[in-house]
Write a protein that holds these residues in place. Structure first.
Motif, PDB file in Angstrom:
ATOM      1  N   ASN A 447      32.648  27.988  46.819  1.00  0.00           N
ATOM      2  CA  ASN A 447      31.885  28.659  46.280  1.00  0.00           C
ATOM      3  C   ASN A 447      32.488  28.499  44.492  1.00  0.00           C
ATOM      4  O   ASN A 447      33.669  28.888  44.319  1.00  0.00           O
ATOM      5  CB  ASN A 447      31.367  30.255  46.423  1.00  0.00           C
ATOM      6  N   ARG A 448      31.639  28.632  43.661  1.00  0.00           N
ATOM      7  CA  ARG A 448      32.090  29.037  42.227  1.00  0.00           C
ATOM      8  C   ARG A 448      32.654  30.331  42.117  1.00  0.00           C
ATOM      9  O   ARG A 448      31.640  31.396  42.455  1.00  0.00           O
ATOM     10  CB  ARG A 448      31.035  28.640  41.158  1.00  0.00           C
ATOM     11  N   ALA A 449      33.886  30.622  41.352  1.00  0.00           N
ATOM     12  CA  ALA A 449      34.173  31.999  41.268  1.00  0.00           C
ATOM     13  C   ALA A 449      34.812  32.103  39.932  1.00  0.00           C
ATOM     14  O   ALA A 449      35.172  31.070  39.446  1.00  0.00           O
ATOM     15  CB  ALA A 449      35.323  32.253  42.380  1.00  0.00           C
ATOM     16  N   GLY A 450      34.627  33.176  39.340  1.00  0.00           N
ATOM     17  CA  GLY A 450      35.025  33.657  37.884  1.00  0.00           C
ATOM     18  C   GLY A 450      36.455  34.511  38.221  1.00  0.00           C
ATOM     19  O   GLY A 450      36.183  35.519  38.847  1.00  0.00           O
ATOM     20  N   VAL A 451      37.496  33.790  37.821  1.00  0.00           N
ATOM     21  CA  VAL A 451      38.810  34.401  37.888  1.00  0.00           C
ATOM     22  C   VAL A 451      39.161  34.935  36.503  1.00  0.00           C
ATOM     23  O   VAL A 451      39.303  33.962  35.508  1.00  0.00           O
ATOM     24  CB  VAL A 451      39.729  33.621  38.594  1.00  0.00           C
ATOM     25  N   TYR A 452      39.502  36.248  36.283  1.00  0.00           N
ATOM     26  CA  TYR A 452      40.378  36.600  35.067  1.00  0.00           C
ATOM     27  C   TYR A 452      41.393  37.388  35.427  1.00  0.00           C
ATOM     28  O   TYR A 452      41.724  38.011  36.481  1.00  0.00           O
ATOM     29  CB  TYR A 452      39.334  37.725  34.576  1.00  0.00           C
ATOM     30  N   ARG A 453      42.479  36.593  34.826  1.00  0.00           N
ATOM     31  CA  ARG A 453      44.075  37.246  35.083  1.00  0.00           C
ATOM     32  C   ARG A 453      44.421  38.440  33.991  1.00  0.00           C
ATOM     33  O   ARG A 453      44.405  38.008  32.798  1.00  0.00           O
ATOM     34  CB  ARG A 453      45.055  36.265  35.229  1.00  0.00           C
ATOM     35  N   ASP A 454      44.601  39.521  34.337  1.00  0.00           N
ATOM     36  CA  ASP A 454      44.878  40.639  33.394  1.00  0.00           C
ATOM     37  C   ASP A 454      46.026  40.475  32.541  1.00  0.00           C
ATOM     38  O   ASP A 454      46.928  39.834  33.005  1.00  0.00           O
ATOM     39  CB  ASP A 454      44.198  41.991  33.843  1.00  0.00           C
ATOM     40  N   GLN A 455      46.389  41.579  31.817  1.00  0.00           N
ATOM     41  CA  GLN A 455      47.382  41.625  31.132  1.00  0.00           C
ATOM     42  C   GLN A 455      48.522  41.660  31.901  1.00  0.00           C
ATOM     43  O   GLN A 455      49.813  41.463  31.452  1.00  0.00           O
ATOM     44  CB  GLN A 455      47.402  42.661  30.218  1.00  0.00           C
ATOM     45  N   ASP A 456      48.507  42.758  33.211  1.00  0.00           N
ATOM     46  CA  ASP A 456      49.517  42.750  34.172  1.00  0.00           C
ATOM     47  C   ASP A 456      49.682  41.539  34.998  1.00  0.00           C
ATOM     48  O   ASP A 456      50.450  41.681  35.935  1.00  0.00           O
ATOM     49  CB  ASP A 456      49.265  44.040  34.807  1.00  0.00           C
ATOM     50  N   GLY A 457      48.841  40.505  34.993  1.00  0.00           N
ATOM     51  CA  GLY A 457      49.006  39.468  35.954  1.00  0.00           C
ATOM     52  C   GLY A 457      48.227  39.698  37.126  1.00  0.00           C
ATOM     53  O   GLY A 457      48.057  38.539  38.056  1.00  0.00           O
ATOM     54  N   GLU A 458      47.605  40.877  37.245  1.00  0.00           N
ATOM     55  CA  GLU A 458      46.677  41.057  38.280  1.00  0.00           C
ATOM     56  C   GLU A 458      45.363  39.987  38.125  1.00  0.00           C
ATOM     57  O   GLU A 458      44.845  39.904  37.131  1.00  0.00           O
ATOM     58  CB  GLU A 458      46.139  42.322  38.508  1.00  0.00           C
ATOM     59  N   VAL A 459      44.867  39.499  39.077  1.00  0.00           N
ATOM     60  CA  VAL A 459      43.790  38.700  39.370  1.00  0.00           C
ATOM     61  C   VAL A 459      42.438  39.155  39.599  1.00  0.00           C
ATOM     62  O   VAL A 459      42.515  39.699  40.898  1.00  0.00           O
ATOM     63  CB  VAL A 459      44.146  37.422  40.305  1.00  0.00           C
ATOM     64  N   HIS A 460      41.287  39.101  38.984  1.00  0.00           N
ATOM     65  CA  HIS A 460      40.194  39.492  39.556  1.00  0.00           C
ATOM     66  C   HIS A 460      39.032  38.631  39.429  1.00  0.00           C
ATOM     67  O   HIS A 460      38.817  37.787  38.518  1.00  0.00           O
ATOM     68  CB  HIS A 460      39.436  40.700  38.086  1.00  0.00           C
ATOM     69  N   ALA A 461      38.661  38.548  40.912  1.00  0.00           N
ATOM     70  CA  ALA A 461      37.501  37.281  40.999  1.00  0.00           C
ATOM     71  C   ALA A 461      36.399  37.779  41.586  1.00  0.00           C
ATOM     72  O   ALA A 461      36.259  38.631  42.372  1.00  0.00           O
ATOM     73  CB  ALA A 461      38.379  36.231  42.214  1.00  0.00           C
TER      74      ALA A 461
END
Ligand code: FES
Length: 519
Positions: A447-461
């Motif tokens: 599936n298409r997923a939008g992934v953001y890696r925040d300032q602390d390196g944590e990934v939000h998908a």
């Protein structure tokens, strides 16, 4: 890291000056079902002013806000109080006739007067000042439009005149000035109304998301937590209405984002509020902060979820401010979302004719200080059965063959185009390639997923399929949100709804377990 580009720098995160400079009282979350005369959803200028008017008339109101009060569009405005809503009066005369165009002007002027009177009544210290409003052009193509608008002013009896000079040091070819308009600090003003409501028996709840209305003997507002507000009337003042009945509002309005950068300056601001007629929009006013001028430079509007990287819009405004006025220190930047109806007149009134007890106000097209105040009066009069001259002008059920049909087709063709665009793209980026403070589209379990890696390196998908009608959301780099190009829903990095019409969050992916399935 601040953006150091050319001679200016912008703050890393968006922050509106209005909120940062005011402390708004806090209110609890709704934790049980309650009864009230009127249930109002939305803690911006429309909801708060409506709650204030009804409280003053002795009604018991319950005001629900999904987030914090005044954290939505009202907290991100330019806060001009004016009937000069861009070049509008010539167009209104063509589309809805002279009588309604004149009513539009008078409604705005009544709203301005109400705000002024309320400030006097409560002695509110909210940086209110009388200002002349200018609409100017620096383009030969727009001179005839300015002339036509002036003719419309004369037909409608609007106090304005043509000029070739404006107080601001800005090259122009022609302008119209509308005298005796105003500006203020909207949150300082609305804080006084909030305090009045709370002191006089009104109930206010924050972090309480309304998701539906159930009709029975009395309408019931249903919250995400399953609580109910049983009342006689429901007011949806939630920007995009949280409840649209069968009104199809998502197909009858289009969403745009616009941007503001605020610059400190040692230069004297000459007074006046300005907006140009052509694109890209440039809107200018000032306020004072710690006895220093703060110039607010706005504009760069575009359809939500569409176009170039949103950070570029902030940069273009800062570049304009630097090149034109030598401004280089920008302590604040922020953006706002606005909805425009088919004929550019807000929808204020009954959600549909067969649900008279549910009322909405939306589609303010960037002019929320006047339109929100007008809406509060129209809705209050409808609820309390009083005559109001402006009910027909703003009725959501209105329909004009021109321009409504043309605009309806263009909005919905654009939606159809975006519905399939991107769904056919197969991203090849891997999650481990995404840098801090960066977002990319990847594939998770096919599936298409939008992934953001925040300032602390944590990934939000998140799944990029918008929960409203299935378009693909796009990354908004300037504000770090996922925005839908179809009807303007916006989601946080964890998929929570920030703007409707979507009501459900984006599906989240737990990346730690999924990382090696990224194909
Ligand atoms: Fe309608 Fe996303 S807002 S599909």
């Amino acid at each position: 890291m601040d953006n150091h580009l050319n001679n200016y720098h912008l703050p890393q995160f968006p922050e509106p000056y209005w909120r940062e400079s005011t402390s708004i009282p806090e209110f609890p979350k709704l934790d049980k079902s309650i009864h009230a005369d009127i249930g109002i959803v939305g803690g911006g200028i429309t909801g708060i002013t409506t709650a204030y008017l009804l409280t003053k008339k002795g009604y018991k109101v319950a005001l629900l806000e999904a987030d914090k009060l005044l954290n939505g569009t009202t907290g991100h405005t330019t806060a001009k109080i004016t009937a000069q809503h861009g070049l509008i009066y010539d167009e209104l005369i063509q589309h809805v006739g002279e009588n309604k165009a004149q009513k539009y002007y008078h409604a705005c002027m009544d709203a301005k007067q109400f705000i002024k009177d309320t400030i006097t009544e409560f002695n509110i210290s909210c940086d209110y000042s009388k200002q002349d409003a200018y609409i100017y052009t620096n383009s030969d193509n727009y001179i005839s439009k300015i002339d036509k608008e002036m003719t419309a002013y004369q037909m409608l009896g609007i106090d304005g005149e043509l000029t070739n000079e404006i107080p601001l040091d800005l090259p122009i070819k022609k302008a119209i000035v509308m005298k005796n308009q105003a500006q203020f600090h909207p949150l300082k003003y609305l804080k006084a109304l909030v305090e009045y409501i709370a002191k006089n028996g009104g109930l206010i709840f924050e972090n309480s998301t309304a998701i539906d209305v159930e009709n029975g003997d009395h309408p019931n507002i249903i919250t995400r937590d399953g609580h109910r507000v049983t009342c006689n009337h429901v007011v949806a003042a939630s920007h995009f209405p949280f409840y649209g009945g069968q009104g199809y509002y998502f197909a009858r309005m289009y969403p745009e984002r616009s941007y503001i950068v605020a610059a400190k300056s040692t230069k004297n601001y000459p007074g006046g509020m300005y907006i140009n007629a052509e694109q890209p929009t440039r809107s200018i006013r000032s306020t004072t902060i710690d006895d220093q001028e703060l110039w607010l430079i706005g504009g760069e509007n575009h359809k939500t979820g569409q176009g170039e990287s949103t950070i570029k819009h902030y940069e273009k405004l800062a570049q304009f401010a630097w090149e034109t006025f030598g401004l280089e220190t920008f302590p604040y930047r922020w953006s706002a979302q606005d909805l425009t109806t088919l004929d550019k007149i807000p929808f204020i009134g009954r959600v549909t004719d067969d649900q008279p007890e549910v009322l909405i106000a939306t589609g303010f097209r960037k002019w929320g200080m006047t339109s929100g105040t007008i809406a509060a009066h129209v809705l209050t009069d409808l609820i309390t059965d009083q005559d109001n001259d402006y009910v027909d002008l703003y009725a959501p059920s209105r329909f004009h063959a021109d321009p409504d049909v043309k605009k309806f087709l263009s909005i919905n063709t654009d939606v159809a185009k975006h519905f399939i665009h991107h769904k056919l793209e197969f991203p090849s980026t891997k999650i481990e390639e995404i840098e801090k403070d960066q977002a990319k589209i990847v594939r998770i379990n096919g599936n298409r997923a939008g992934v953001y890696r925040d300032q602390d390196g944590e990934v939000h998908a998140v799944d990029t399929t918008c929960t409203h009608m299935g378009c693909e959301v796009n990354w908004n780099e300037g504000d770090r949100t996922w925005d839908c190009p179809c009807h303007g829903s916006r989601f946080s990095i964890d998929g929570q709804v920030m703007e409707g019409p979507a009501q459900q969050p984006l599906q989240m992916y737990h990346v730690q377990q999924q990382e090696d399935t990224n194909d």
